[in-house]
Write a protein that holds these residues in place. Structure first.
Motif, PDB file in Angstrom:
ATOM      1  N   UNK A 155       0.823  -1.210   0.000  1.00 21.88           N
ATOM      2  CA  UNK A 155       0.000   0.000   0.000  1.00 21.88           C
ATOM      3  C   UNK A 155       0.857   1.260   0.000  1.00 21.88           C
ATOM      4  N   UNK A 156       0.290   2.330  -0.529  1.00 22.51           N
ATOM      5  CA  UNK A 156       0.905   3.634  -0.357  1.00 22.51           C
ATOM      6  C   UNK A 156       0.133   4.324   0.768  1.00 22.51           C
ATOM      7  N   UNK A 157       0.669   5.403   1.263  1.00 23.78           N
ATOM      8  CA  UNK A 157       0.063   6.077   2.409  1.00 23.78           C
ATOM      9  C   UNK A 157      -1.064   7.006   1.958  1.00 23.78           C
ATOM     10  N   UNK A 158      -2.072   6.404   1.321  1.00 27.23           N
ATOM     11  CA  UNK A 158      -3.219   7.188   0.868  1.00 27.23           C
ATOM     12  C   UNK A 158      -4.435   6.280   0.752  1.00 27.23           C
ATOM     13  N   UNK A 159      -5.487   6.592   1.502  1.00 21.72           N
ATOM     14  CA  UNK A 159      -6.717   5.813   1.309  1.00 21.72           C
ATOM     15  C   UNK A 159      -7.382   6.203  -0.009  1.00 21.72           C
ATOM     16  N   UNK A 160      -8.168   5.291  -0.523  1.00 28.03           N
ATOM     17  CA  UNK A 160      -8.827   5.486  -1.808  1.00 28.03           C
ATOM     18  C   UNK A 160      -9.702   6.741  -1.822  1.00 28.03           C
ATOM     19  N   UNK A 161     -10.423   7.001  -0.728  1.00 26.38           N
ATOM     20  CA  UNK A 161     -11.296   8.184  -0.722  1.00 26.38           C
ATOM     21  C   UNK A 161     -10.494   9.471  -0.899  1.00 26.38           C
ATOM     22  N   UNK A 162      -9.265   9.511  -0.376  1.00 26.20           N
ATOM     23  CA  UNK A 162      -8.419  10.699  -0.538  1.00 26.20           C
ATOM     24  C   UNK A 162      -7.992  10.866  -1.998  1.00 26.20           C
ATOM     25  N   UNK A 163      -7.634   9.778  -2.645  1.00 27.35           N
ATOM     26  CA  UNK A 163      -7.283   9.855  -4.067  1.00 27.35           C
ATOM     27  C   UNK A 163      -8.483  10.350  -4.872  1.00 27.35           C
ATOM     28  N   UNK A 164      -9.651   9.803  -4.607  1.00 24.01           N
ATOM     29  CA  UNK A 164     -10.848  10.222  -5.340  1.00 24.01           C
ATOM     30  C   UNK A 164     -11.171  11.696  -5.082  1.00 24.01           C
ATOM     31  N   UNK A 167     -14.905  11.862  -5.818  1.00 26.43           N
ATOM     32  CA  UNK A 167     -15.433  11.203  -4.627  1.00 26.43           C
ATOM     33  C   UNK A 167     -16.952  11.332  -4.587  1.00 26.43           C
ATOM     34  N   UNK A 168     -17.633  10.243  -4.222  1.00 26.12           N
ATOM     35  CA  UNK A 168     -19.089  10.359  -4.058  1.00 26.12           C
ATOM     36  C   UNK A 168     -19.399  11.254  -2.862  1.00 26.12           C
ATOM     37  N   UNK A 200     -12.215   3.448   2.323  1.00 32.30           N
ATOM     38  CA  UNK A 200     -11.124   3.629   3.280  1.00 32.30           C
ATOM     39  C   UNK A 200      -9.943   2.718   2.982  1.00 32.30           C
ATOM     40  N   UNK A 201     -10.109   1.769   2.063  1.00 30.98           N
ATOM     41  CA  UNK A 201      -9.016   0.847   1.777  1.00 30.98           C
ATOM     42  C   UNK A 201      -7.877   1.595   1.093  1.00 30.98           C
ATOM     43  N   UNK A 226     -14.122   4.327 -14.566  1.00 27.58           N
ATOM     44  CA  UNK A 226     -14.290   3.325 -13.513  1.00 27.58           C
ATOM     45  C   UNK A 226     -14.158   3.980 -12.144  1.00 27.58           C
ATOM     46  N   UNK A 227     -13.260   4.959 -12.007  1.00 28.10           N
ATOM     47  CA  UNK A 227     -13.077   5.633 -10.717  1.00 28.10           C
ATOM     48  C   UNK A 227     -14.345   6.359 -10.288  1.00 28.10           C
ATOM     49  N   UNK A 228     -15.068   6.899 -11.252  1.00 27.28           N
ATOM     50  CA  UNK A 228     -16.302   7.631 -10.939  1.00 27.28           C
ATOM     51  C   UNK A 228     -17.377   6.733 -10.346  1.00 27.28           C
ATOM     52  N   UNK A 229     -17.283   5.430 -10.560  1.00 29.48           N
ATOM     53  CA  UNK A 229     -18.295   4.506 -10.030  1.00 29.48           C
ATOM     54  C   UNK A 229     -17.962   3.990  -8.636  1.00 29.48           C
ATOM     55  N   UNK A 230     -16.700   4.127  -8.209  1.00 34.56           N
ATOM     56  CA  UNK A 230     -16.292   3.549  -6.925  1.00 34.56           C
ATOM     57  C   UNK A 230     -17.068   4.201  -5.786  1.00 34.56           C
ATOM     58  N   UNK A 231     -17.583   3.378  -4.913  1.00 32.97           N
ATOM     59  CA  UNK A 231     -18.405   3.862  -3.817  1.00 32.97           C
ATOM     60  C   UNK A 231     -19.872   4.024  -4.184  1.00 32.97           C
ATOM     61  N   UNK A 232     -20.238   3.600  -5.403  1.00 33.38           N
ATOM     62  CA  UNK A 232     -21.629   3.676  -5.846  1.00 33.38           C
ATOM     63  C   UNK A 232     -22.109   2.274  -6.220  1.00 33.38           C
ATOM     64  N   UNK A 233     -23.368   2.154  -6.554  1.00 34.82           N
ATOM     65  CA  UNK A 233     -23.920   0.858  -6.953  1.00 34.82           C
ATOM     66  C   UNK A 233     -23.407   0.401  -8.321  1.00 34.82           C
ATOM     67  N   UNK A 234     -22.849   1.307  -9.122  1.00 37.44           N
ATOM     68  CA  UNK A 234     -22.329   0.941 -10.438  1.00 37.44           C
ATOM     69  C   UNK A 234     -20.893   0.396 -10.378  1.00 37.44           C
TER      70      UNK A 234
END
Length: 185
Positions: free
Chosen positions: A43-52, A58-59, A67-68, A109-117
């Motif tokens: 891992x790098x020191x960045x959660x996915x929500x921060x990258x988004x 981010x949604x 948070x992963x 694909x990044x735009x769908x992360x955290x959504x139902x899509x």
């Protein structure tokens, strides 16, 4: 040499390169032109929500799954993103890697992360590992890597900290018995 596409490269203890020490790399492509893979356990020191958030994707309501951690895929193009995921149709720049695994490089694909899509299961990786023609084969003869067929359970179901040990165990080897010494018969 037979293609190692859809295999894991498991770093041997003697592999001291800071990008690959203790790594498990999923080989996305391996042919006469070289190889390309993604490290799936560092891992790098960045959660996915921060990258988004940085990408303004981010949604509004960030679910816990975001948070992963984002993973370090390798030393090449560290600003380039890849998403390894279970199959979902409709993303541009998607490629099937196996029956149950795709890679997508486009931002849709990044735009769908955290959504139902979103894909059911996925990893977000920055950068990749690349080998010129014959380079990976040479590293294999130098005992830098062990190889096993890829398994999505190791990619998606095994905790990051356990992936190297689990990959070794799939060979029937106890990691404590691996030597960092290289020898040839």
């Amino acid at each position: 040499m037979e293609s190692l596409q859809h295999h894991f490269l498991i770093a041997m203890p003697n592999l001291k390169d800071p990008f690959f020490a203790g790594s498990v790399t999923y080989v996305c492509e391996h042919n006469d032109e070289g190889a390309m893979g993604l490290v799936i356990n560092i891992p790098i020191d960045m959660p996915l929500h921060e990258l988004l958030e940085q990408l303004e994707m981010a949604p509004k309501e960030a679910p816990e799954e975001l948070d992963k951690p984002v993973l370090q895929g390798g030393p090449v193009a560290a600003d380039r993103g890849f998403v390894l995921h279970t199959p979902v149709a409709g993303f541009s720049s998607s490629q099937m890697l196996a029956d149950n695994l795709m890679i997508t490089t486009s931002p849709d694909v990044l735009e769908t992360l955290g959504t139902e899509q979103a894909p059911e299961r996925y990893l977000v990786v920055l950068g990749y590992a690349g080998w010129t023609p014959g380079q990976l084969e040479q590293e294999l003869t130098e005992n830098s890597w062990l190889t096993i067929p890829a398994d999505t359970a190791l990619i998606f179901d095994t905790p990051l900290a356990n992936r190297w040990h689990q990959a070794i165990a799939r060979l029937g080897i106890d990691a404590r018995h691996l030597s960092s010494q290289v020898g040839h018969a």
